[in-house]
Design a protein around this motif. Structure first.
Motif, PDB file in Angstrom:
ATOM      1  N   VAL A   1       0.860  -1.177   0.000  1.00 44.41           N
ATOM      2  CA  VAL A   1       0.000   0.000   0.000  1.00 44.41           C
ATOM      3  C   VAL A   1       0.898   1.227   0.000  1.00 44.41           C
ATOM      4  CG1 VAL A   1      -1.825   1.271   1.173  1.00 44.41           C
ATOM      5  CG2 VAL A   1      -1.772  -1.231   1.291  1.00 44.41           C
ATOM      6  N   LEU A   2       0.677   2.124  -0.939  1.00 42.60           N
ATOM      7  CA  LEU A   2       1.429   3.372  -1.007  1.00 42.60           C
ATOM      8  C   LEU A   2       0.476   4.538  -0.820  1.00 42.60           C
ATOM      9  CD1 LEU A   2       3.047   1.176  -2.866  1.00 42.60           C
ATOM     10  CD2 LEU A   2       4.412   3.171  -3.434  1.00 42.60           C
ATOM     11  N   ARG A   3       1.052   5.641  -0.358  1.00 37.17           N
ATOM     12  CA  ARG A   3       0.250   6.831  -0.067  1.00 37.17           C
ATOM     13  C   ARG A   3       0.938   8.057  -0.663  1.00 37.17           C
ATOM     14  NH1 ARG A   3      -2.880   8.892   5.192  1.00 37.17           N
ATOM     15  NH2 ARG A   3      -2.386  11.101   5.119  1.00 37.17           N
ATOM     16  N   GLN A   4       0.124   8.935  -1.232  1.00 34.88           N
ATOM     17  CA  GLN A   4       0.585  10.240  -1.721  1.00 34.88           C
ATOM     18  C   GLN A   4      -0.221  11.299  -0.986  1.00 34.88           C
ATOM     19  OE1 GLN A   4      -0.784  11.434  -5.600  1.00 34.88           O
ATOM     20  NE2 GLN A   4       1.126  12.510  -6.090  1.00 34.88           N
ATOM     21  N   ASP A   5       0.465  12.168  -0.260  1.00 33.81           N
ATOM     22  CA  ASP A   5      -0.239  13.103   0.622  1.00 33.81           C
ATOM     23  C   ASP A   5      -0.746  14.353  -0.068  1.00 33.81           C
ATOM     24  OD1 ASP A   5      -0.187  11.623   2.990  1.00 33.81           O
ATOM     25  OD2 ASP A   5       1.878  12.218   3.390  1.00 33.81           O
ATOM     26  N   ALA A   6      -0.119  14.756  -1.171  1.00 35.05           N
ATOM     27  CA  ALA A   6      -0.534  15.973  -1.871  1.00 35.05           C
ATOM     28  C   ALA A   6      -0.039  15.909  -3.308  1.00 35.05           C
ATOM     29  CB  ALA A   6       0.027  17.222  -1.178  1.00 35.05           C
ATOM     30  N   ARG A   7      -0.695  16.655  -4.177  1.00 33.60           N
ATOM     31  CA  ARG A   7      -0.286  16.690  -5.582  1.00 33.60           C
ATOM     32  C   ARG A   7       1.167  17.149  -5.682  1.00 33.60           C
ATOM     33  NH1 ARG A   7      -3.439  16.204  -9.607  1.00 33.60           N
ATOM     34  NH2 ARG A   7      -5.303  16.898  -8.468  1.00 33.60           N
ATOM     35  N   GLY A   8       1.922  16.452  -6.471  1.00 35.79           N
ATOM     36  CA  GLY A   8       3.326  16.790  -6.648  1.00 35.79           C
ATOM     37  C   GLY A   8       4.255  16.092  -5.679  1.00 35.79           C
ATOM     38  N   GLU A   9       3.711  15.537  -4.592  1.00 31.21           N
ATOM     39  CA  GLU A   9       4.551  14.774  -3.674  1.00 31.21           C
ATOM     40  C   GLU A   9       4.694  13.342  -4.182  1.00 31.21           C
ATOM     41  OE1 GLU A   9       3.701  14.950   0.447  1.00 31.21           O
ATOM     42  OE2 GLU A   9       3.448  17.130   0.478  1.00 31.21           O
ATOM     43  N   ARG A  10       5.761  12.701  -3.761  1.00 33.51           N
ATOM     44  CA  ARG A  10       6.004  11.336  -4.197  1.00 33.51           C
ATOM     45  C   ARG A  10       5.180  10.342  -3.390  1.00 33.51           C
ATOM     46  NH1 ARG A  10      12.609  11.645  -4.188  1.00 33.51           N
ATOM     47  NH2 ARG A  10      12.815  13.218  -5.834  1.00 33.51           N
ATOM     48  N   PHE A  11       4.861   9.234  -4.016  1.00 32.00           N
ATOM     49  CA  PHE A  11       4.259   8.124  -3.293  1.00 32.00           C
ATOM     50  C   PHE A  11       5.306   7.491  -2.385  1.00 32.00           C
ATOM     51  CE2 PHE A  11       0.988   8.502  -6.452  1.00 32.00           C
ATOM     52  CZ  PHE A  11      -0.147   7.968  -5.856  1.00 32.00           C
ATOM     53  N   LYS A  12       4.837   6.955  -1.261  1.00 30.28           N
ATOM     54  CA  LYS A  12       5.706   6.264  -0.313  1.00 30.28           C
ATOM     55  C   LYS A  12       4.979   5.032   0.212  1.00 30.28           C
ATOM     56  CE  LYS A  12       8.435   7.032   3.915  1.00 30.28           C
ATOM     57  NZ  LYS A  12       7.894   5.882   4.669  1.00 30.28           N
ATOM     58  N   SER A  13       5.713   3.948   0.326  1.00 29.26           N
ATOM     59  CA  SER A  13       5.137   2.718   0.869  1.00 29.26           C
ATOM     60  C   SER A  13       4.795   2.899   2.341  1.00 29.26           C
ATOM     61  CB  SER A  13       6.136   1.569   0.702  1.00 29.26           C
ATOM     62  OG  SER A  13       5.664   0.399   1.339  1.00 29.26           O
ATOM     63  N   ILE A  14       3.603   2.444   2.729  1.00 33.38           N
ATOM     64  CA  ILE A  14       3.231   2.472   4.143  1.00 33.38           C
ATOM     65  C   ILE A  14       3.047   1.074   4.713  1.00 33.38           C
ATOM     66  CG2 ILE A  14       2.238   4.789   4.029  1.00 33.38           C
ATOM     67  CD1 ILE A  14      -0.539   3.509   3.990  1.00 33.38           C
ATOM     68  N   ALA A  15       2.984   0.053   3.842  1.00 33.97           N
ATOM     69  CA  ALA A  15       2.865  -1.331   4.329  1.00 33.97           C
ATOM     70  C   ALA A  15       3.091  -2.288   3.171  1.00 33.97           C
ATOM     71  CB  ALA A  15       1.490  -1.581   4.941  1.00 33.97           C
ATOM     72  N   GLN A  16       3.669  -3.446   3.481  1.00 35.32           N
ATOM     73  CA  GLN A  16       3.807  -4.526   2.511  1.00 35.32           C
ATOM     74  C   GLN A  16       3.268  -5.806   3.119  1.00 35.32           C
ATOM     75  OE1 GLN A  16       7.240  -5.151   0.074  1.00 35.32           O
ATOM     76  NE2 GLN A  16       8.054  -3.096   0.454  1.00 35.32           N
ATOM     77  N   PHE A  17       2.707  -6.663   2.264  1.00 34.37           N
ATOM     78  CA  PHE A  17       2.095  -7.902   2.713  1.00 34.37           C
ATOM     79  C   PHE A  17       2.540  -9.028   1.787  1.00 34.37           C
ATOM     80  CE2 PHE A  17      -0.614  -4.320   3.660  1.00 34.37           C
ATOM     81  CZ  PHE A  17      -0.920  -4.491   5.008  1.00 34.37           C
ATOM     82  N   GLU A  18       3.184 -10.028   2.358  1.00 39.34           N
ATOM     83  CA  GLU A  18       3.621 -11.178   1.552  1.00 39.34           C
ATOM     84  C   GLU A  18       2.427 -12.087   1.279  1.00 39.34           C
ATOM     85  OE1 GLU A  18       7.153 -14.555   1.443  1.00 39.34           O
ATOM     86  OE2 GLU A  18       6.978 -13.179   3.156  1.00 39.34           O
ATOM     87  N   LEU A  19       2.294 -12.512   0.036  1.00 39.11           N
ATOM     88  CA  LEU A  19       1.188 -13.358  -0.369  1.00 39.11           C
ATOM     89  C   LEU A  19       1.423 -14.808   0.057  1.00 39.11           C
ATOM     90  CD1 LEU A  19       0.683 -11.990  -4.012  1.00 39.11           C
ATOM     91  CD2 LEU A  19      -0.576 -11.333  -1.948  1.00 39.11           C
ATOM     92  N   ARG A  20       0.357 -15.462   0.478  1.00 36.86           N
ATOM     93  CA  ARG A  20       0.467 -16.873   0.868  1.00 36.86           C
ATOM     94  C   ARG A  20       0.330 -17.747  -0.372  1.00 36.86           C
ATOM     95  NH1 ARG A  20      -2.898 -19.489   5.783  1.00 36.86           N
ATOM     96  NH2 ARG A  20      -1.318 -18.259   6.895  1.00 36.86           N
ATOM     97  N   SER A  21       1.279 -18.637  -0.550  1.00 39.50           N
ATOM     98  CA  SER A  21       1.246 -19.539  -1.698  1.00 39.50           C
ATOM     99  C   SER A  21       0.275 -20.685  -1.458  1.00 39.50           C
ATOM    100  CB  SER A  21       2.644 -20.106  -1.956  1.00 39.50           C
ATOM    101  OG  SER A  21       2.591 -21.122  -2.922  1.00 39.50           O
ATOM    102  N   ALA A  22      -0.437 -21.054  -2.502  1.00 41.10           N
ATOM    103  CA  ALA A  22      -1.335 -22.214  -2.405  1.00 41.10           C
ATOM    104  C   ALA A  22      -0.546 -23.491  -2.226  1.00 41.10           C
ATOM    105  CB  ALA A  22      -2.187 -22.307  -3.671  1.00 41.10           C
ATOM    106  N   ASP A  23       0.751 -23.463  -2.517  1.00 46.47           N
ATOM    107  CA  ASP A  23       1.603 -24.653  -2.362  1.00 46.47           C
ATOM    108  C   ASP A  23       2.239 -24.741  -0.992  1.00 46.47           C
ATOM    109  OD1 ASP A  23       1.106 -25.282  -5.019  1.00 46.47           O
ATOM    110  OD2 ASP A  23       2.776 -24.054  -5.717  1.00 46.47           O
ATOM    111  N   TYR A  24       1.985 -23.720  -0.158  1.00 50.40           N
ATOM    112  CA  TYR A  24       2.660 -23.662   1.149  1.00 50.40           C
ATOM    113  C   TYR A  24       2.085 -24.687   2.113  1.00 50.40           C
ATOM    114  CZ  TYR A  24       4.398 -21.776   5.553  1.00 50.40           C
ATOM    115  OH  TYR A  24       5.005 -21.611   6.774  1.00 50.40           O
TER     116      TYR A  24
END
Length: 234
Positions: A211-234
């Motif tokens: 999930v990334l967030r941009q606070d205002a027009r012209g500002e860069r996006f920044k990651s606020i969270a990452q989530f590893e996907l669960r494999s169906a083979d796990y």
């Protein structure tokens, strides 16, 4: 309703991975820390490299799964993060690609060497499952997408999902340059492919969402969270 902050669901390489480091030094921006970083040394031979990478630098090195959106009234970012965590816990086939660097239209990007059905499915699931968090496009935002230049199918996607390049129109790509005259492609492709080859990366698992967030027009996006996907083979 304000158009900001905006959120997006992207694929980002794992923090500290060779792919994340490659993207950061090519664009001059670490989307996780929000910090500028030194460009890769080979780019010193290109006088306008900073300008060439200005557009993708604003988004960070990523692949779009759910394009930037404003939260719908009554929605909170904490709810979005919870939904992403739940989504990631659902077992699925983890897409794995052979990455190559190619032109896409007027810009250059890292793309899969061949289409991937699991990757198309992951993107479609993100578009569909997170759409309840998206505020409807304003007339102004819709006009920015230049619907007069879109196909009927793309217009249908724009009006249904808020973005034209989804579902059957989706193409996974991690952008490395802004729009270029095609005459410059050969020069820059050689540089980008050579720098990427030096990383030794020959396979990439699309195994997380962010999930990334941009606070205002012209500002860069920044990651606020990452989530590893669960494999169906796990």
């Amino acid at each position: 309703m304000s158009n900001f902050p905006r959120y997006a669901i992207y694929y980002l390489p794992a923090v500290g991975s060779a792919l994340a480091q490659f993207g950061a030094v090519m664009l001059g921006y670490d989307v996780v820390t929000g910090a500028d970083v030194a460009f890769a040394p080979p780019t010193a031979a290109v006088a306008d490299w900073r300008e060439i990478t200005a557009d993708p630098r604003g988004y960070g090195f990523h692949a779009t799964l759910k394009a930037p959106f404003t939260l719908a009234d009554g929605r909170r970012d904490s709810e979005l993060l919870w939904a992403c965590a739940t989504f990631a816990e659902t077992p699925r086939a983890i897409p794995r690609i052979v990455p190559v660097i190619r032109p896409i239209g007027r810009f250059i990007a890292l793309v899969p060497d061949v289409p991937s059905e699991p990757l198309q499915q992951l993107a479609a699931d993100c578009v569909r499952d997170f759409d309840g968090f998206r505020a409807q496009l304003s007339a102004e935002d819709r006009a920015r997408r230049r619907p007069e230049q879109l196909t009927p199918q793309q217009i249908e996607h724009l009006d249904r999902w808020g973005y034209p390049y989804v579902m059957d129109e989706f193409r996974f790509h991690m952008t490395l340059t802004g729009s270029l005259d095609t005459a410059r492609h050969d020069e820059l492709l050689a540089l980008l492919r050579g720098t990427f080859a030096a990383t030794g990366i020959d396979r990439v698992a699309i195994d997380r969402i962010a999930v990334l967030r941009q606070d205002a027009r012209g500002e860069r996006f920044k990651s606020i969270a990452q989530f590893e996907l669960r494999s169906a083979d796990y």
